[in-house]
Design a protein around this motif. Structure first.
Motif, PDB file in Angstrom:
ATOM      1  N   LEU A 174       0.829  -1.200   0.000  1.00 22.65           N
ATOM      2  CA  LEU A 174       0.000   0.000   0.000  1.00 22.65           C
ATOM      3  C   LEU A 174       0.864   1.251   0.000  1.00 22.65           C
ATOM      4  O   LEU A 174       0.591   2.204  -0.734  1.00 22.65           O
ATOM      5  CB  LEU A 174      -0.951   0.009   1.198  1.00 22.65           C
ATOM      6  N   GLU A 175       1.921   1.256   0.802  1.00 21.65           N
ATOM      7  CA  GLU A 175       2.828   2.412   0.830  1.00 21.65           C
ATOM      8  C   GLU A 175       3.443   2.657  -0.546  1.00 21.65           C
ATOM      9  O   GLU A 175       3.530   3.803  -0.992  1.00 21.65           O
ATOM     10  CB  GLU A 175       3.943   2.191   1.852  1.00 21.65           C
ATOM     11  N   ILE A 176       3.855   1.593  -1.212  1.00 22.26           N
ATOM     12  CA  ILE A 176       4.433   1.735  -2.554  1.00 22.26           C
ATOM     13  C   ILE A 176       3.390   2.274  -3.525  1.00 22.26           C
ATOM     14  O   ILE A 176       3.667   3.190  -4.301  1.00 22.26           O
ATOM     15  CB  ILE A 176       5.003   0.386  -3.045  1.00 22.26           C
ATOM     16  N   ALA A 177       2.184   1.734  -3.495  1.00 20.73           N
ATOM     17  CA  ALA A 177       1.113   2.196  -4.393  1.00 20.73           C
ATOM     18  C   ALA A 177       0.774   3.658  -4.140  1.00 20.73           C
ATOM     19  O   ALA A 177       0.560   4.429  -5.079  1.00 20.73           O
ATOM     20  CB  ALA A 177      -0.130   1.326  -4.222  1.00 20.73           C
ATOM     21  N   GLN A 178       0.737   4.044  -2.880  1.00 20.34           N
ATOM     22  CA  GLN A 178       0.439   5.437  -2.556  1.00 20.34           C
ATOM     23  C   GLN A 178       1.544   6.360  -3.055  1.00 20.34           C
ATOM     24  O   GLN A 178       1.280   7.418  -3.611  1.00 20.34           O
ATOM     25  CB  GLN A 178       0.241   5.600  -1.055  1.00 20.34           C
ATOM     26  N   ARG A 179       2.782   5.948  -2.858  1.00 22.60           N
ATOM     27  CA  ARG A 179       3.914   6.790  -3.241  1.00 22.60           C
ATOM     28  C   ARG A 179       4.093   6.849  -4.760  1.00 22.60           C
ATOM     29  O   ARG A 179       4.282   7.921  -5.324  1.00 22.60           O
ATOM     30  CB  ARG A 179       5.182   6.248  -2.573  1.00 22.60           C
ATOM     31  N   GLN A 180       4.015   5.709  -5.431  1.00 24.19           N
ATOM     32  CA  GLN A 180       4.311   5.651  -6.861  1.00 24.19           C
ATOM     33  C   GLN A 180       3.114   5.999  -7.754  1.00 24.19           C
ATOM     34  O   GLN A 180       3.296   6.566  -8.824  1.00 24.19           O
ATOM     35  CB  GLN A 180       4.826   4.251  -7.240  1.00 24.19           C
ATOM     36  N   PHE A 181       1.909   5.630  -7.310  1.00 26.83           N
ATOM     37  CA  PHE A 181       0.730   5.785  -8.167  1.00 26.83           C
ATOM     38  C   PHE A 181      -0.299   6.782  -7.638  1.00 26.83           C
ATOM     39  O   PHE A 181      -1.314   7.014  -8.272  1.00 26.83           O
ATOM     40  CB  PHE A 181       0.035   4.429  -8.362  1.00 26.83           C
ATOM     41  N   ARG A 182      -0.075   7.291  -6.431  1.00 23.83           N
ATOM     42  CA  ARG A 182      -1.035   8.213  -5.796  1.00 23.83           C
ATOM     43  C   ARG A 182      -2.405   7.544  -5.621  1.00 23.83           C
ATOM     44  O   ARG A 182      -3.449   8.149  -5.813  1.00 23.83           O
ATOM     45  CB  ARG A 182      -1.197   9.510  -6.588  1.00 23.83           C
ATOM     46  N   ILE A 183      -2.378   6.246  -5.296  1.00 27.44           N
ATOM     47  CA  ILE A 183      -3.600   5.470  -5.075  1.00 27.44           C
ATOM     48  C   ILE A 183      -3.856   5.415  -3.573  1.00 27.44           C
ATOM     49  O   ILE A 183      -2.958   5.097  -2.805  1.00 27.44           O
ATOM     50  CB  ILE A 183      -3.446   4.043  -5.643  1.00 27.44           C
ATOM     51  N   GLU A 184      -5.079   5.730  -3.153  1.00 31.47           N
ATOM     52  CA  GLU A 184      -5.398   5.787  -1.725  1.00 31.47           C
ATOM     53  C   GLU A 184      -5.501   4.413  -1.084  1.00 31.47           C
ATOM     54  O   GLU A 184      -5.134   4.235   0.070  1.00 31.47           O
ATOM     55  CB  GLU A 184      -6.708   6.543  -1.510  1.00 31.47           C
ATOM     56  N   THR A 185      -6.036   3.442  -1.812  1.00 35.73           N
ATOM     57  CA  THR A 185      -6.246   2.115  -1.236  1.00 35.73           C
ATOM     58  C   THR A 185      -6.064   1.059  -2.311  1.00 35.73           C
ATOM     59  O   THR A 185      -6.235   1.339  -3.502  1.00 35.73           O
ATOM     60  CB  THR A 185      -7.656   1.980  -0.618  1.00 35.73           C
ATOM     61  N   LEU A 186      -5.736  -0.140  -1.883  1.00 38.10           N
ATOM     62  CA  LEU A 186      -5.656  -1.268  -2.801  1.00 38.10           C
ATOM     63  C   LEU A 186      -6.880  -2.179  -2.658  1.00 38.10           C
ATOM     64  O   LEU A 186      -6.925  -3.258  -3.235  1.00 38.10           O
ATOM     65  CB  LEU A 186      -4.364  -2.064  -2.561  1.00 38.10           C
ATOM     66  N   GLU A 187      -7.856  -1.738  -1.906  1.00 32.89           N
ATOM     67  CA  GLU A 187      -9.100  -2.483  -1.733  1.00 32.89           C
ATOM     68  C   GLU A 187     -10.028  -2.197  -2.912  1.00 32.89           C
ATOM     69  O   GLU A 187     -10.104  -1.073  -3.394  1.00 32.89           O
ATOM     70  CB  GLU A 187      -9.798  -2.075  -0.430  1.00 32.89           C
ATOM     71  N   THR A 188     -10.763  -3.217  -3.356  1.00 32.10           N
ATOM     72  CA  THR A 188     -11.752  -3.037  -4.414  1.00 32.10           C
ATOM     73  C   THR A 188     -12.867  -2.142  -3.901  1.00 32.10           C
ATOM     74  O   THR A 188     -13.387  -2.340  -2.806  1.00 32.10           O
ATOM     75  CB  THR A 188     -12.337  -4.396  -4.839  1.00 32.10           C
ATOM     76  N   GLN A 189     -13.204  -1.135  -4.699  1.00 30.99           N
ATOM     77  CA  GLN A 189     -14.251  -0.197  -4.290  1.00 30.99           C
ATOM     78  C   GLN A 189     -15.506  -0.313  -5.147  1.00 30.99           C
ATOM     79  O   GLN A 189     -16.468   0.419  -4.946  1.00 30.99           O
ATOM     80  CB  GLN A 189     -13.690   1.225  -4.334  1.00 30.99           C
ATOM     81  N   ASN A 190     -15.483  -1.216  -6.127  1.00 25.61           N
ATOM     82  CA  ASN A 190     -16.631  -1.454  -7.013  1.00 25.61           C
ATOM     83  C   ASN A 190     -17.118  -0.189  -7.713  1.00 25.61           C
ATOM     84  O   ASN A 190     -18.315   0.048  -7.853  1.00 25.61           O
ATOM     85  CB  ASN A 190     -17.778  -2.125  -6.240  1.00 25.61           C
ATOM     86  N   TRP A 191     -16.157   0.603  -8.131  1.00 21.02           N
ATOM     87  CA  TRP A 191     -16.451   1.810  -8.891  1.00 21.02           C
ATOM     88  C   TRP A 191     -15.286   1.990  -9.849  1.00 21.02           C
ATOM     89  O   TRP A 191     -14.145   2.203  -9.410  1.00 21.02           O
ATOM     90  CB  TRP A 191     -16.589   2.999  -7.956  1.00 21.02           C
ATOM     91  N   ASP A 192     -15.551   1.859 -11.152  1.00 18.56           N
ATOM     92  CA  ASP A 192     -14.472   1.872 -12.141  1.00 18.56           C
ATOM     93  C   ASP A 192     -13.504   3.029 -11.955  1.00 18.56           C
ATOM     94  O   ASP A 192     -12.298   2.861 -12.071  1.00 18.56           O
ATOM     95  CB  ASP A 192     -15.046   1.915 -13.561  1.00 18.56           C
ATOM     96  N   ARG A 193     -14.030   4.203 -11.678  1.00 12.62           N
ATOM     97  CA  ARG A 193     -13.183   5.385 -11.539  1.00 12.62           C
ATOM     98  C   ARG A 193     -12.173   5.233 -10.402  1.00 12.62           C
ATOM     99  O   ARG A 193     -11.092   5.788 -10.442  1.00 12.62           O
ATOM    100  CB  ARG A 193     -14.067   6.615 -11.296  1.00 12.62           C
TER     101      ARG A 193
END
Length: 69
Positions: free
Chosen positions: A18-37
């Motif tokens: 999660l830390e890597i995803a937040q830092r590299q991709f600016r993604i808040e969560t790696l959990e599925t949110q069931n919303w394409d956007r």
């Protein structure tokens, strides 16, 4: 007698990812949110490479897995 703190290796791994995803991709969560956007992201190849390198180094620093087959 001192109690040793037990840690869940899966939780530690997930937190690092999660830390890597937040830092590299600016993604808040790696959990599925069931919303394409929120579940699909345009990511540059250099960001993917940087994230993979960071994850590889984290695994290398962690050392060999203590698993028995």
């Amino acid at each position: 007698m001192t109690r040793r703190k037990t840690t869940n290796p899966t939780a530690q791994r997930d937190a690092q990812l999660l830390e890597i995803a937040q830092r590299q991709f600016r993604i808040e969560t790696l959990e599925t949110q069931n919303w394409d956007r929120l579940d699909f992201h345009d990511v540059a190849v250099w960001a993917i490479r940087a994230a993979l390198e960071e994850a590889f180094e984290a695994g290398r620093r962690a050392g060999p897995a203590n698993t028995q087959v």
